[in-house]
Design a protein around this motif. Sequence first.
Motif, PDB file in Angstrom:
ATOM      1  N   ILE A 173     -15.885  25.023  21.632  1.00 12.20           N
ATOM      2  CA  ILE A 173     -17.086  25.237  22.446  1.00 12.20           C
ATOM      3  C   ILE A 173     -17.928  26.324  21.784  1.00 12.20           C
ATOM      4  CG2 ILE A 173     -16.055  24.476  24.616  1.00 12.20           C
ATOM      5  CD1 ILE A 173     -15.498  27.374  25.318  1.00 12.20           C
ATOM      6  N   SER A 174     -19.130  26.532  22.273  1.00  6.67           N
ATOM      7  CA  SER A 174     -20.004  27.545  21.670  1.00  6.67           C
ATOM      8  C   SER A 174     -19.624  28.942  22.170  1.00  6.67           C
ATOM      9  CB  SER A 174     -21.461  27.251  22.018  1.00  6.67           C
ATOM     10  OG  SER A 174     -21.703  27.511  23.380  1.00  6.67           O
ATOM     11  N   GLU A 175     -20.000  29.934  21.353  1.00  4.30           N
ATOM     12  CA  GLU A 175     -19.761  31.337  21.762  1.00  4.30           C
ATOM     13  C   GLU A 175     -20.523  31.640  23.036  1.00  4.30           C
ATOM     14  OE1 GLU A 175     -20.049  34.527  18.824  1.00  4.30           O
ATOM     15  OE2 GLU A 175     -19.999  32.960  17.296  1.00  4.30           O
ATOM     16  N   ARG A 176     -21.704  31.058  23.173  1.00  9.15           N
ATOM     17  CA  ARG A 176     -22.516  31.285  24.363  1.00  9.15           C
ATOM     18  C   ARG A 176     -21.787  30.814  25.616  1.00  9.15           C
ATOM     19  NH1 ARG A 176     -28.650  29.163  25.463  1.00  9.15           N
ATOM     20  NH2 ARG A 176     -28.943  30.388  27.342  1.00  9.15           N
ATOM     21  N   THR A 177     -21.094  29.700  25.516  1.00  7.50           N
ATOM     22  CA  THR A 177     -20.323  29.192  26.647  1.00  7.50           C
ATOM     23  C   THR A 177     -19.192  30.164  26.994  1.00  7.50           C
ATOM     24  OG1 THR A 177     -20.844  26.921  26.037  1.00  7.50           O
ATOM     25  CG2 THR A 177     -18.969  27.234  27.502  1.00  7.50           C
ATOM     26  N   VAL A 178     -18.516  30.681  25.977  1.00  4.88           N
ATOM     27  CA  VAL A 178     -17.447  31.652  26.227  1.00  4.88           C
ATOM     28  C   VAL A 178     -18.023  32.893  26.904  1.00  4.88           C
ATOM     29  CG1 VAL A 178     -15.703  33.132  25.162  1.00  4.88           C
ATOM     30  CG2 VAL A 178     -16.046  30.817  24.303  1.00  4.88           C
ATOM     31  N   ARG A 179     -19.160  33.379  26.401  1.00  3.71           N
ATOM     32  CA  ARG A 179     -19.796  34.552  27.015  1.00  3.71           C
ATOM     33  C   ARG A 179     -20.159  34.274  28.472  1.00  3.71           C
ATOM     34  NH1 ARG A 179     -22.581  34.927  22.011  1.00  3.71           N
ATOM     35  NH2 ARG A 179     -24.441  34.015  22.962  1.00  3.71           N
ATOM     36  N   ARG A 180     -20.671  33.075  28.750  1.00  2.00           N
ATOM     37  CA  ARG A 180     -21.047  32.710  30.118  1.00  2.00           C
ATOM     38  C   ARG A 180     -19.812  32.636  31.020  1.00  2.00           C
ATOM     39  NH1 ARG A 180     -24.502  28.795  29.080  1.00  2.00           N
ATOM     40  NH2 ARG A 180     -22.931  27.184  29.046  1.00  2.00           N
ATOM     41  N   ILE A 181     -18.717  32.079  30.518  1.00  2.00           N
ATOM     42  CA  ILE A 181     -17.477  32.005  31.302  1.00  2.00           C
ATOM     43  C   ILE A 181     -17.008  33.413  31.646  1.00  2.00           C
ATOM     44  CG2 ILE A 181     -15.016  31.422  31.183  1.00  2.00           C
ATOM     45  CD1 ILE A 181     -15.888  28.934  29.501  1.00  2.00           C
ATOM     46  N   VAL A 182     -17.018  34.299  30.636  1.00  2.00           N
ATOM     47  CA  VAL A 182     -16.564  35.679  30.858  1.00  2.00           C
ATOM     48  C   VAL A 182     -17.460  36.372  31.886  1.00  2.00           C
ATOM     49  CG1 VAL A 182     -16.339  37.952  29.777  1.00  2.00           C
ATOM     50  CG2 VAL A 182     -15.427  35.936  28.625  1.00  2.00           C
ATOM     51  N   LYS A 183     -18.770  36.225  31.726  1.00  2.00           N
ATOM     52  CA  LYS A 183     -19.706  36.944  32.595  1.00  2.00           C
ATOM     53  C   LYS A 183     -19.816  36.333  33.986  1.00  2.00           C
ATOM     54  CE  LYS A 183     -24.446  38.604  32.838  1.00  2.00           C
ATOM     55  NZ  LYS A 183     -25.737  38.646  32.190  1.00  2.00           N
ATOM     56  N   GLU A 184     -20.076  35.046  34.056  1.00  2.00           N
ATOM     57  CA  GLU A 184     -20.377  34.425  35.349  1.00  2.00           C
ATOM     58  C   GLU A 184     -19.134  33.974  36.104  1.00  2.00           C
ATOM     59  OE1 GLU A 184     -23.210  31.353  34.510  1.00  2.00           O
ATOM     60  OE2 GLU A 184     -24.651  32.766  33.651  1.00  2.00           O
ATOM     61  N   ASP A 185     -18.215  33.295  35.439  1.00  2.00           N
ATOM     62  CA  ASP A 185     -17.037  32.771  36.128  1.00  2.00           C
ATOM     63  C   ASP A 185     -16.004  33.864  36.402  1.00  2.00           C
ATOM     64  OD1 ASP A 185     -18.332  30.401  35.893  1.00  2.00           O
ATOM     65  OD2 ASP A 185     -16.936  29.499  34.458  1.00  2.00           O
TER      66      ASP A 185
END
Length: 175
Positions: free
Chosen positions: A25-37
């Motif tokens: 997956i993209s780094e942006r997706t990982v960042r979003r998972i960490v931040k939002e989820d």
Amino acid sequence: MIRTTKRKVQRGEDNKRKIAREEGISERTVRRIVKEDMKSKSYKKQEAHFLDEDMMKVRKQRCQTLLRRFQNDSHRSIVFSDEKMFTIEEKFNKQNNRIIARNIEEANQRGRIVKRRAFSKSVMVWAAITSDGKSPLVFVEPGVKVKSQYYREQILDRVLLPWARRHFGRRHWCF
């Protein structure tokens, strides 16, 4: 995908690039998972002084001594001083101060090269503060070496002592 990413972060895997690569997956997706989820944030590691048990006990004792010493607000009569050399040359951080250009020539024209002098113009300034006041600023003449005699005669005797006598009056004070 989200579950495995969360598990990896919870296990202590902190490299988001590595997680993104492994999960496809993209780094942006990982960042979003960490931040939002996960409602989490990424922090840089920071170096700190190592303290063993004995050092912590000594520090605690010293802190308690200071607290006892200053219970009667005597810390408000301490005078702190410092000096600072101010230079007229631009300070910059190579990592953060960037020039955006199409090529090196354009970057050079826009100020990529920051010139330095061996001995740039500067001025040394001295000041003192206390909890309820500040001393006058002392501008040290260019080229003067501030050694003990100069510091004592030109700064402490001529500036600090008269100011402290006016400021504190008959109150006790500590430098």
